[in-house]
Scaffold this motif. Structure first.
Motif, PDB file in Angstrom:
ATOM      1  N   LEU A 543       0.841  -1.198  -0.092  1.00 19.05           N
ATOM      2  CA  LEU A 543       0.068  -0.171  -0.102  1.00 19.05           C
ATOM      3  C   LEU A 543       0.761   1.295  -0.024  1.00 19.05           C
ATOM      4  N   THR A 544       1.982   1.127   0.527  1.00 19.72           N
ATOM      5  CA  THR A 544       2.898   2.250   0.860  1.00 19.72           C
ATOM      6  C   THR A 544       4.119   2.490   0.078  1.00 19.72           C
ATOM      7  N   ALA A 545       4.549   1.246  -0.253  1.00 16.40           N
ATOM      8  CA  ALA A 545       6.059   1.130  -0.801  1.00 16.40           C
ATOM      9  C   ALA A 545       6.171   2.100  -2.163  1.00 16.40           C
ATOM     10  N   LEU A 546       5.241   2.322  -2.950  1.00 19.20           N
ATOM     11  CA  LEU A 546       5.330   3.136  -4.220  1.00 19.20           C
ATOM     12  C   LEU A 546       4.852   4.703  -4.187  1.00 19.20           C
ATOM     13  N   SER A 547       4.138   4.802  -2.804  1.00 19.32           N
ATOM     14  CA  SER A 547       3.545   6.049  -2.800  1.00 19.32           C
ATOM     15  C   SER A 547       4.551   7.357  -2.920  1.00 19.32           C
ATOM     16  N   LEU A 548       5.486   7.331  -2.433  1.00 15.46           N
ATOM     17  CA  LEU A 548       6.529   8.670  -2.355  1.00 15.46           C
ATOM     18  C   LEU A 548       7.414   8.631  -3.443  1.00 15.46           C
ATOM     19  N   ILE A 549       7.596   7.305  -4.144  1.00 19.30           N
ATOM     20  CA  ILE A 549       8.408   7.051  -5.458  1.00 19.30           C
ATOM     21  C   ILE A 549       7.601   7.872  -6.502  1.00 19.30           C
ATOM     22  N   ILE A 550       6.495   7.482  -6.678  1.00 17.41           N
ATOM     23  CA  ILE A 550       5.708   7.889  -7.740  1.00 17.41           C
ATOM     24  C   ILE A 550       5.431   9.528  -7.707  1.00 17.41           C
ATOM     25  N   ALA A 628      10.937   5.859   0.772  1.00 18.83           N
ATOM     26  CA  ALA A 628      11.719   7.027   1.090  1.00 18.83           C
ATOM     27  C   ALA A 628      13.322   6.638   0.694  1.00 18.83           C
ATOM     28  N   VAL A 629      13.515   5.183   0.671  1.00 18.79           N
ATOM     29  CA  VAL A 629      14.937   4.925   0.457  1.00 18.79           C
ATOM     30  C   VAL A 629      15.254   4.753  -1.005  1.00 18.79           C
ATOM     31  N   CYS A 630      14.184   4.135  -1.667  1.00 18.66           N
ATOM     32  CA  CYS A 630      14.132   4.039  -3.286  1.00 18.66           C
ATOM     33  C   CYS A 630      14.032   5.065  -4.091  1.00 18.66           C
ATOM     34  N   ASP A 631      14.587   4.923  -5.367  1.00 19.62           N
ATOM     35  CA  ASP A 631      14.428   6.145  -6.209  1.00 19.62           C
ATOM     36  C   ASP A 631      13.425   5.684  -7.363  1.00 19.62           C
ATOM     37  N   GLU A 633      10.543   2.584  -9.106  1.00 25.73           N
ATOM     38  CA  GLU A 633       9.583   1.386  -8.809  1.00 25.73           C
ATOM     39  C   GLU A 633      10.328   0.038  -8.754  1.00 25.73           C
ATOM     40  N   ASN A 634      11.081  -0.045  -9.752  1.00 21.52           N
ATOM     41  CA  ASN A 634      11.709  -1.374  -9.771  1.00 21.52           C
ATOM     42  C   ASN A 634      12.661  -1.670  -8.350  1.00 21.52           C
ATOM     43  N   SER A 635      13.402  -0.678  -7.888  1.00 21.24           N
ATOM     44  CA  SER A 635      14.096  -0.882  -6.763  1.00 21.24           C
ATOM     45  C   SER A 635      12.961  -1.285  -5.776  1.00 21.24           C
ATOM     46  N   ALA A 636      11.998  -0.522  -5.347  1.00 14.64           N
ATOM     47  CA  ALA A 636      11.070  -0.691  -4.554  1.00 14.64           C
ATOM     48  C   ALA A 636      10.886  -2.049  -4.517  1.00 14.64           C
ATOM     49  N   VAL A 637      10.209  -2.396  -5.743  1.00 17.82           N
ATOM     50  CA  VAL A 637       9.603  -3.986  -5.654  1.00 17.82           C
ATOM     51  C   VAL A 637      10.649  -4.923  -5.369  1.00 17.82           C
ATOM     52  N   GLN A 638      11.912  -4.778  -5.904  1.00 18.82           N
ATOM     53  CA  GLN A 638      12.926  -5.775  -5.310  1.00 18.82           C
ATOM     54  C   GLN A 638      13.301  -5.827  -3.971  1.00 18.82           C
ATOM     55  N   VAL A 639      13.101  -4.785  -3.332  1.00 21.74           N
ATOM     56  CA  VAL A 639      13.196  -4.439  -1.907  1.00 21.74           C
ATOM     57  C   VAL A 639      12.296  -5.502  -1.331  1.00 21.74           C
ATOM     58  N   SER A 640      11.023  -5.049  -1.546  1.00 25.41           N
ATOM     59  CA  SER A 640       9.887  -5.633  -1.091  1.00 25.41           C
ATOM     60  C   SER A 640       9.795  -7.292  -1.408  1.00 25.41           C
ATOM     61  N   LEU A 641      10.115  -7.684  -2.526  1.00 21.48           N
ATOM     62  CA  LEU A 641      10.239  -9.141  -2.672  1.00 21.48           C
ATOM     63  C   LEU A 641      11.437  -9.804  -2.045  1.00 21.48           C
ATOM     64  N   GLY A 642      12.444  -9.018  -1.963  1.00 25.07           N
ATOM     65  CA  GLY A 642      13.599  -9.578  -1.146  1.00 25.07           C
ATOM     66  C   GLY A 642      13.465  -9.880   0.045  1.00 25.07           C
ATOM     67  N   SER A 643      12.403  -8.861   0.863  1.00 26.42           N
ATOM     68  CA  SER A 643      12.254  -9.193   2.200  1.00 26.42           C
ATOM     69  C   SER A 643      11.286 -10.013   2.652  1.00 26.42           C
ATOM     70  N   PHE A 644      10.180 -10.502   1.495  1.00 28.17           N
ATOM     71  CA  PHE A 644       9.179 -11.627   1.724  1.00 28.17           C
ATOM     72  C   PHE A 644       9.670 -12.797   2.237  1.00 28.17           C
ATOM     73  N   TYR A 645      10.510 -13.455   1.339  1.00 28.56           N
ATOM     74  CA  TYR A 645      10.902 -14.940   1.544  1.00 28.56           C
ATOM     75  C   TYR A 645      11.553 -15.144   2.935  1.00 28.56           C
ATOM     76  N   PRO A 646      12.628 -14.169   3.311  1.00 32.24           N
ATOM     77  CA  PRO A 646      13.185 -14.529   4.565  1.00 32.24           C
ATOM     78  C   PRO A 646      12.342 -14.432   5.640  1.00 32.24           C
ATOM     79  N   ASN A 647      11.017 -13.382   5.625  1.00 34.19           N
ATOM     80  CA  ASN A 647      10.273 -13.392   6.555  1.00 34.19           C
ATOM     81  C   ASN A 647       9.223 -14.659   6.747  1.00 34.19           C
ATOM     82  N   LEU A 648       9.088 -15.034   5.378  1.00 34.74           N
ATOM     83  CA  LEU A 648       8.361 -16.245   5.141  1.00 34.74           C
ATOM     84  C   LEU A 648       8.876 -17.564   5.795  1.00 34.74           C
TER      85      LEU A 648
END
Length: 721
Positions: A543-550, A628-631, A633-648
């Motif tokens: 919901l929020t990962a792309l809000s500031l980037i766009i 806030a960190v990513c510049d 959308e691709n970077s934000a998606v990669q960080v989001s997906l990268g955090s998904f499986y370790p948590n899972l």
């Protein structure tokens, strides 16, 4: 403080301004000793090629960028000073990009920025009507994305003019605009300054169009080469055009640099401010007005300085009280403005309204995921083909055993011999083989009759041999359980037939009534708490990962910050609106998993709901940090997906943490969902409350991670401002 002369006669003054990007001494020198002065009620044309430092200079004027050294005053005070409207109500800003919400109508766009400037509804309505006529814009219901490029730039211009600011800063407003519209924009600017109350700074690399400015400053490589009325420059240098003057000054500047001299600059005799020349010193060819560069306050602004400013007759809050008497801008920024929050929330709600399909998808998505989880995970496999090799003749006890198998789970396929059955398993036709010998029934009777005296051949002949394909462990475990349960049922039938107690067929290990849970608990029950939290957490991240980037990429973030919105207000506004969506998601998710699919919950529904909400807020804060960190959308998606499986994989959702080796288990305990998943299991299946360590620890860890993510995102946003 700036002198009265300075404050009365000059809207903007810069003295020896330096700014370097990167490490000192090795970075890019964007500004190199810039000297600049702009009288009130005039148009200042800041000229120069792309990359010469114009935008950097404007960002310093707006308080959006910290200077390395030098002094700057805008409308009497350094930009970013607490209680000053720069950035904020006193400035109108038009960036190079159109910086508009493409899904908004013209009216919604202007109303949003009017709310940010605390304008009363009637004033907003009147100004919209005036600007639509003044700039020849379509009706206010027209959607921005459906307008032509020229119309969008005029709407962007209208946003800057809306609140009638004292200072108007326009960054390349005519780039990409046809010549007719360019001339009209300049005519608008000239008309605005005729009253003497509006000061305009306009940057352009179309040098000749700046002839209509009262003063032009020519920049190159971070240096102001000249500052004078356009015709004065042309007459003084005996050239036919401003472009020729600029070329000559560039050549002189390059020559003097090569000889170790200062860059060339020109000042002028301002007829409205004759004292400025009389009180000037010469440095080479540069004339510097001492009165322009008085000593300012010691509290120099930087990128951490508040962007909240005082408000004028539109009734906005002025200098908010703080612990240090109103002079600490950080204390001011820490108190969100109700007006700004209202504007940001209504803006986000309007964006939801313009994208109903996407909103429905966001709401329905967790329901789809819960339904798929409950239908696809934890059920007993069925229709498993198993080769049956029954060599007994005539068939007696062997058939009774085969009839005891669960035919819903196992599909029996008779096969003539063992070698054919093995070939069938190798070719993937069967999941296993059940093999019974020629004398199975007779050997079984002898086995029970002789007891301790039975020989190995009889034991082998009375055994049911099961060979499995172990490549799929879950199917293999299911077949093992089914064949063992079928044998116990078969043995009970045989014992009852000969008059013995059928209970003798049971193993001498008795599992009594469980203390927690029930004997029929499934893998679905084990995973359900983790699935609830993981769906909530990662949908909230989305919901929020792309809000500031766009908004940052489209230039909207700059425009909002220049309007006086703080980082606290920006984050709070996003969280408030996205919380509405998240609340509906969680409600539907829990209704389906508890009421529709009957996953048991013997504990407090209130604690379950609160913990799930807190996990959602934690995910939203993590999404803000990513945004806030990513510049891009691709970077934000990669960080989001990268955090998904370790948590899972490490949070105990799929497999017990007790199976994780100890060095890695410490990392598991540090993740946001590990203790929360354990706490939710204790609430749902044990009925525990906050009095138990395992429960309140999950709440505490969730709150701690949410706070870390929120503080981190706030810090990054402030640094990047």
């Amino acid at each position: 403080m700036a002198s009265s002369h300075h404050g009365d006669n000059n809207a903007v003054v810069c003295h020896d301004l330096h700014k370097t990007y990167g490490r000192v001494g090795k970075g890019l020198h964007a500004l190199q000793g810039v000297h600049l002065s702009l009288p009130h009620g005039a148009i200042y044309g800041l000229l120069g090629p792309s990359g010469c430092g114009k935008t950097t200079l404007l960002r310093c004027m707006l308080g959006r960028l910290s200077k390395d050294s030098g002094e700057i005053s805008v409308l009497g005070k350094p930009p970013g000073t607490a209680g000053h409207g720069i950035p904020g109500r006193m400035v109108g800003y038009m960036p190079q990009e159109t910086a508009l919400y493409s899904e908004f109508s013209i009216g919604e766009t202007l109303t949003f920025f009017g709310r940010l400037h605390k304008m009363p509804r009637k004033d907003i309505k009147d100004r919209i009507q005036f600007l639509l006529q003044f700039l020849n814009l379509p009706e206010k219901s027209r959607i921005i994305g459906q307008l032509s490029g020229g119309q969008q730039r005029r709407v962007s211009f209208a946003v800057a003019l809306l609140h009638e600011p004292e200072l108007l800063i326009l960054d390349e407003p005519t780039v990409g605009v046809d010549p007719v519209l360019r001339e009209r924009i300049w005519q608008h600017l000239v008309d605005l300054t005729k009253t003497g109350t509006v000061t305009i700074i306009i940057t352009t690399h179309y040098i000749e169009e700046a002839r209509q400015a009262a003063v032009v400053g020519m920049m190159r490589t971070g240096i102001v080469l000249a500052e004078a009325p356009p015709q004065s420059l042309i007459d003084q240098h005996k050239m036919d055009s401003l472009e020729a003057v600029f070329l000559k000054l560039c050549q002189l500047e390059g020559f003097e640099r090569g000889n170790g001299l200062e860059g060339v600059a020109v000042n002028y005799q301002n007829p409205d401010n004759a004292n400025s020349v009389n009180q000037s010193d010469y440095h080479g060819d540069r004339m510097i007005d001492k009165n322009h560069y008085s000593n300012y306050d010691d509290d120099e602004p930087d990128e951490h300085t508040s962007l909240l400013g005082k408000q004028d007759h539109y009734g906005g809050s002025k200098n908010r009280d703080c612990c240090c008497g109103g002079c600490c801008s950080r204390c001011v920024e820490a108190i969100p403005s109700g007006w700004n929050l209202l504007a940001l929330v209504i803006k986000d709600l309007n964006r939801f309204k313009r994208r109903p399909g996407f909103l429905v998808f966001q709401v329905v998505l967790p329901v789809i995921q819960v339904v798929l989880f409950c239908l696809a995970i934890g059920g007993t496999p069925h229709g498993l083909s198993v080769a049956i090799v029954n060599e007994e003749s005539p068939v007696t006890f062997s058939q009774i055993y085969l009839d005891s198998l669960n035919n819903n789970t196992i599909t029996q396929v008779p096969v003539a011999n063992l070698s054919d059955a093995i070939d069938g398993v190798k070719q993937g036709h069967y999941w296993g083989i059940i093999h019974m010998g020629k004398n199975f029934s007779q050997d079984l009777i002898v086995r029970y009759q002789k007891g301790f005296d039975v020989d190995n051949a009889t034991i082998d002949g009375s055994s049911i041999k099961v060979t499995l394909d172990m490549t799929n462990e879950q199917i293999a475990v299911t077949l093992t359980q089914e064949t063992l349960q079928a044998y116990q049922k078969f043995a009970g039938i045989i014992l009852q037939a000969v008059g013995a107690n059928p209970a003798l067929a049971q193993l001498p290990v008795v599992f009594t009534e469980p203390i927690y849970g029930n004997p029929d608990s499934t893998f679905t029950d084990f995973m359900a708490p983790g699935v609830i939290l993981s769906i909530t957490y990662f949908l909230a991240v989305g919901l929020t990962a792309l809000s500031l980037i766009i908004e940052r990429k489209e230039g909207l973030l700059d425009r909002i910050w220049v309007a006086g919105v703080s980082s606290v207000e920006l984050m709070t506004g996003h969280i408030m609106t996205q919380f509405i969506v998240m609340f509906v998601q969680i409600t539907l998710e829990l209704v389906f998993i508890l009421a529709v699919f009957k996953v048991p919950c013997v504990g407090s529904l209130a604690l379950l709901f609160i913990l799930t909400i807190l996990q959602g807020l934690c995910g939203m804060n993590f999404g803000l940090l990513i945004s806030a960190v990513c510049d891009d959308e691709n970077s934000a998606v990669q960080v989001s997906l990268g955090s998904f499986y370790p948590n899972l994989l490490l949070s105990g959702l799929i497999w017990p943490l007790e199976a994780v080796p100890y060095p890695l288990r410490y990392l598991s305990y540090a993740l946001p969902q590990t203790y929360a998943t354990e706490a939710l299991r204790c609430i749902m299946f044990r009925g525990w409350g906050l009095a138990y360590l395992q429960v309140w620890r999950g709440f505490a860890m969730t709150l701690a991670w949410g706070g870390v993510f929120l503080i981190g995102s706030g810090a990054v946003i402030r640094l990047r401002k």
